[in-house]
Scaffold this active site. Sequence first.
Site, mmCIF file in Angstrom:
data_model
loop_
_atom_site.group_PDB
_atom_site.id
_atom_site.type_symbol
_atom_site.label_atom_id
_atom_site.label_comp_id
_atom_site.label_asym_id
_atom_site.label_seq_id
_atom_site.Cartn_x
_atom_site.Cartn_y
_atom_site.Cartn_z
ATOM 1 N N GLN A 3 3.476 9.909 0.277
ATOM 2 C CA GLN A 3 4.748 9.208 0.498
ATOM 3 C C GLN A 3 5.741 9.428 -0.638
ATOM 4 O O GLN A 3 6.931 9.169 -0.470
ATOM 5 C CB GLN A 3 4.514 7.707 0.711
ATOM 6 C CG GLN A 3 3.828 7.393 2.029
ATOM 7 C CD GLN A 3 3.576 5.905 2.172
ATOM 8 O OE1 GLN A 3 2.580 5.396 1.692
ATOM 9 N NE2 GLN A 3 4.486 5.200 2.812
ATOM 10 N N HIS A 46 -4.699 2.288 7.191
ATOM 11 C CA HIS A 46 -3.299 2.743 7.314
ATOM 12 C C HIS A 46 -3.010 3.836 6.276
ATOM 13 O O HIS A 46 -2.433 4.878 6.598
ATOM 14 C CB HIS A 46 -2.375 1.532 7.103
ATOM 15 C CG HIS A 46 -0.908 1.829 7.053
ATOM 16 N ND1 HIS A 46 -0.019 1.322 7.974
ATOM 17 C CD2 HIS A 46 -0.166 2.570 6.175
ATOM 18 C CE1 HIS A 46 1.199 1.751 7.668
ATOM 19 N NE2 HIS A 46 1.144 2.500 6.570
ATOM 20 N N GLU A 47 -3.460 3.595 5.029
ATOM 21 C CA GLU A 47 -3.181 4.554 3.953
ATOM 22 C C GLU A 47 -4.004 5.828 4.094
ATOM 23 O O GLU A 47 -3.518 6.925 3.799
ATOM 24 C CB GLU A 47 -3.416 3.906 2.579
ATOM 25 C CG GLU A 47 -2.601 2.652 2.291
ATOM 26 C CD GLU A 47 -1.108 2.780 2.550
ATOM 27 O OE1 GLU A 47 -0.573 3.902 2.481
ATOM 28 O OE2 GLU A 47 -0.478 1.744 2.848
ATOM 29 N N GLY A 90 0.833 -1.201 0.000
ATOM 30 C CA GLY A 90 0.000 0.000 0.000
ATOM 31 C C GLY A 90 0.865 1.248 0.000
ATOM 32 O O GLY A 90 1.966 1.235 0.546
ATOM 33 N N HIS A 128 -2.325 8.213 6.296
ATOM 34 C CA HIS A 128 -1.258 8.989 5.637
ATOM 35 C C HIS A 128 -1.810 10.283 5.043
ATOM 36 O O HIS A 128 -1.120 11.303 5.013
ATOM 37 C CB HIS A 128 -0.634 8.189 4.486
ATOM 38 C CG HIS A 128 0.471 7.264 4.899
ATOM 39 N ND1 HIS A 128 1.655 7.714 5.441
ATOM 40 C CD2 HIS A 128 0.585 5.913 4.809
ATOM 41 C CE1 HIS A 128 2.444 6.665 5.680
ATOM 42 N NE2 HIS A 128 1.822 5.563 5.310
ATOM 43 N N CYS A 131 5.556 0.008 7.180
ATOM 44 C CA CYS A 131 5.295 1.146 6.308
ATOM 45 C C CYS A 131 6.540 1.405 5.471
ATOM 46 O O CYS A 131 7.651 1.394 5.999
ATOM 47 C CB CYS A 131 4.963 2.381 7.148
ATOM 48 S SG CYS A 131 4.622 3.855 6.173
ATOM 49 N N LEU A 132 6.347 1.654 4.184
ATOM 50 C CA LEU A 132 7.490 1.943 3.305
ATOM 51 C C LEU A 132 8.249 3.184 3.765
ATOM 52 O O LEU A 132 9.436 3.321 3.482
ATOM 53 C CB LEU A 132 7.008 2.121 1.857
ATOM 54 C CG LEU A 132 6.653 0.823 1.107
ATOM 55 C CD1 LEU A 132 5.862 1.139 -0.150
ATOM 56 C CD2 LEU A 132 7.911 0.034 0.763
HETATM 57 C C1 QAP Z 1 0.806 -0.747 4.969
HETATM 58 O O1 QAP Z 1 2.970 -1.104 4.156
HETATM 59 C C2 QAP Z 1 0.479 -2.046 5.655
HETATM 60 O O2 QAP Z 1 9.686 -1.913 6.628
HETATM 61 C C3 QAP Z 1 1.649 -0.928 3.733
HETATM 62 O O3 QAP Z 1 11.611 -2.671 4.918
HETATM 63 C C4 QAP Z 1 1.465 -2.880 6.153
HETATM 64 O O4 QAP Z 1 3.608 -1.937 2.206
HETATM 65 C C5 QAP Z 1 -0.810 -2.424 5.798
HETATM 66 C C6 QAP Z 1 7.661 -2.412 3.641
HETATM 67 C C7 QAP Z 1 1.140 -4.068 6.779
HETATM 68 C C8 QAP Z 1 -1.138 -3.626 6.410
HETATM 69 C C9 QAP Z 1 -0.182 -4.451 6.904
HETATM 70 C C10 QAP Z 1 8.024 -2.121 4.937
HETATM 71 C C11 QAP Z 1 8.658 -2.795 2.760
HETATM 72 C C12 QAP Z 1 6.275 -2.308 3.161
HETATM 73 C C13 QAP Z 1 9.334 -2.210 5.355
HETATM 74 C C14 QAP Z 1 3.912 -1.648 3.331
HETATM 75 C C15 QAP Z 1 10.332 -2.600 4.457
HETATM 76 C C16 QAP Z 1 9.979 -2.893 3.159
HETATM 77 C C17 QAP Z 1 5.268 -1.795 3.882
HETATM 78 CO CO CO Z 2 2.527 3.604 5.367
#
Ligand code: QAP
Ligand code: CO
Length: 167
Positions: free
Chosen positions: A61, A144-145, A56, A148, A103-104
Amino acid sequence: MSCENEGKSGMPSREILIVPGQRLRQVAHPVEHVDKAIRRLVRDMFAAMYQGEGIGLAAVQIGEPLRIVTIDLMEGDTRRPRVFINPLVIWQSEQAMDSQEGCLSVPGYYDHITRSVAIGSFRDLDGKPREIKATGLLAVCLQHEIDHLDGVLFVDRIQNLRRRFLR
Ligand code: QAP
Ligand code: CO
């Protein structure tokens, strides 16, 4: 010298903002018309999201303070890209679920967050109004999004819960 962030098209992709950063705290503006520029931004968002192996992403971002969210839960091998323009949570279940989030924009950090099942309203890429009842991972990701878009990060929600617990 070649660009480190080059995508398949040869165009440099947009960089994902990392915490701390005031730009992640901006409140994003609603999209007025879904035009060519918006469709190009959505394409850049998917490129950045897939490159970072995320599920997401919010436009903020990649430094665009507009209310746009891209999600692809990557279940199985087929991509299922979803776009949410001006998304709003219009209903949330009382019952909550706990799951691990990341989170990215907060690389390498994961924690447990409590979220509800939610019904969201949004516009699609044709500008048509839609509604979705999101459960499970989709509900977690959508909320979550949407956070943001209001400058809220999942780590803020951890602190709030801890603060309440300590009181
Ligand atoms: C939000 O997050 C989310 O730490 C999206 O090193 C996450 O895509 C919603 C990511 C979990 C529901 C459950 C995070 C990639 C990606 C990192 C992501 C990383 C590489 C996070
Ligand atoms: Co995020």
